[in-house]
Design an enzyme around this catalytic site. Structure first.
Site, PDB file in Angstrom:
ATOM      1  N   SER A 106      49.504  64.747 111.196  1.00 16.45           N
ATOM      2  CA  SER A 106      50.284  65.904 110.736  1.00 16.45           C
ATOM      3  C   SER A 106      50.018  67.158 111.563  1.00 16.45           C
ATOM      4  O   SER A 106      48.870  67.598 111.693  1.00 16.45           O
ATOM      5  CB  SER A 106      49.932  66.184 109.272  1.00 16.45           C
ATOM      6  OG  SER A 106      50.469  67.428 108.875  1.00 16.45           O
ATOM      7  N   ASN A 107      51.078  67.724 112.095  1.00 10.28           N
ATOM      8  CA  ASN A 107      50.971  69.020 112.786  1.00 10.28           C
ATOM      9  C   ASN A 107      50.795  70.145 111.779  1.00 10.28           C
ATOM     10  O   ASN A 107      50.159  71.151 112.062  1.00 10.28           O
ATOM     11  CB  ASN A 107      52.236  69.282 113.605  1.00 10.28           C
ATOM     12  CG  ASN A 107      52.490  68.193 114.616  1.00 10.28           C
ATOM     13  OD1 ASN A 107      51.670  67.966 115.500  1.00 10.28           O
ATOM     14  ND2 ASN A 107      53.602  67.492 114.485  1.00 10.28           N
TER      15      ASN A 107
END
Ligand SMILES: *Cc1c(COP(=O)(O)O)cnc(C)c1O
Length: 358
Positions: A103-104
């Site tokens: 996840s960014n």
């Protein structure tokens, strides 16, 4: 209230001479909401002449939200300016959030927490299990570690927002003050970051005299598209937005974006907009979220070699695959100006090494 005039699809150039005032007024309305500065803004609006020449068709630009500056940048930083401000206002000492392994959003939240002196605890959903041993330690996960975010993994398919609430309850029980940020930072507060981006983009278009016809970007948790559409509609820009889905089928993603768009407009005190303002293409998802496709690999490689620009395998690579596909299909008219909103994500490239080596 943000002003809204239904109708016109004439592009920015066709805006009345009062457009600067309209944008200014919208900025003032946004200024009512608490915000902390985390991003390098405005992000550049640049031409992609080589890619444009290669593909033929419309003139291509890129809005560089991969350059928001926080921990390798990305679209979540704009959302976090509003979300973190609310966390501080609530007196939180800990932020809790969740996302996929790479996840960014989690990475940018972890970095923002460091900047603001908050603790960060995250849950990572094992949505992708086919990419080899480094997937759970390198790329964004490595950066989460570096920012000192405590993380736990969860199996795929659970209710991650419920899991995050449970974690927050446990933190409260031991005397902490948690603030829960939903997956992708996508709620009406986070989406304000993209209302602001819409105003920023239209200002740049006005300043440079480039009438933008379309914005194309990867859509997942929906806050980016909902905020953009709300902002563009609020100033009656006439710019159309095409979300390229990275997960859900078209009808489902359009409904999801529209549901949040309605809530964003309520939050802004703006009138609701017709569902037709939300357009999604889901032809580039492939086998599923985070799963590689040949079109994504081609898009990442092509844009690297012709524009010196880094995309990512999960979001911007599929978003760009969508843009390239639409250009090749003749979806856009030759004279049109099309902006690819680069939402970031290149930190995840390193977790997908095998796709690009050899
Ligand atoms: C989260 C993300 C998106 C999708 O934005 P949403 O607001 O979740 O729809 C696109 N690109 C990248 C790189 C992201 O991290």
């Amino acid at each position: 209230m943000l002003t809204y005039n239904p109708g016109s699809l004439g592009g920015v150039a066709a805006l009345a001479s009062g457009s600067r005032d309209t944008i200014e007024e919208a900025h003032m309305q946004l200024a009512r909401f608490p915000r902390v500065r985390l991003a390098h803004l405005p992000t550049p609006l640049e031409a992609m002449p080589n890619l444009g020449r290669l593909l033929g068709g419309p003139t291509l630009y890129v809005k560089r939200d991969d350059c928001t500056g926080l921990a390798t940048g990305g679209n979540k930083t704009r959302k976090l300016e509003f979300l973190m401000a609310e966390a501080l206002q609530c007196g939180a000492d800990t932020v809790v959030t969740q996302g996929a392994t790479q996840s960014n959003h989690v990475r940018q939240t972890a970095a923002a927490a460091c900047r603001l002196g908050l603790t960060c605890e995250v849950l990572l959903e094992r949505r992708v299990t086919t990419m080899g041993p480094g997937y759970e330690t390198t790329g964004n996960v490595l950066l989460d570690e570096l920012f000192g975010a405590r993380h736990e993994f969860r199996p795929a398919g659970g209710d991650m927002n419920a899991e995050a609430e449970a974690l927050a309850n446990a933190i409260s029980a031991r005397g902490g003050r948690p603030y829960v940020i939903p997956g992708g930072g996508s709620n009406p507060v986070g989406a304000l970051g993209y209302v602001q981006c819409a105003l920023e983009l239209v200002s740049q278009a006005t300043d440079t005299g480039i009438p933008i016809d379309w914005v194309v970007h990867a859509t997942g948790s929906t806050g980016t598209q909902a905020g953009l559409v709300a902002g563009l509609q609020a100033i009656n820009s006439g710019i159309r937005v095409m979300g390229i889905s990275v997960k859900a089928p078209r009808a489902e993603q359009e409904a999801n974006v529209y549901r949040l768009l309605e809530r964003v407009n309520q939050h802004l005190g703006a009138p609701s907009v017709a569902p037709g303002a939300v357009m999604v293409n889901s032809d580039y998802v492939g086998p599923g979220y985070g799963q590689p496709t040949p079109e994504m690999v081609e898009a990442v490689t092509l844009v690297a070699r012709h524009e010196g620009l880094l995309l990512d395998p999960v979001y911007s690579g599929k978003g760009m695959a969508g843009l390239i596909g639409l250009v090749r299909q003749g979806f856009f008219e030759p004279g049109q100006n099309v902006v690819f909103l680069h939402t970031g994500g290149s930190a995840a490239l390193f977790a997908y090494e095998s796709l690009f080596v050899g």
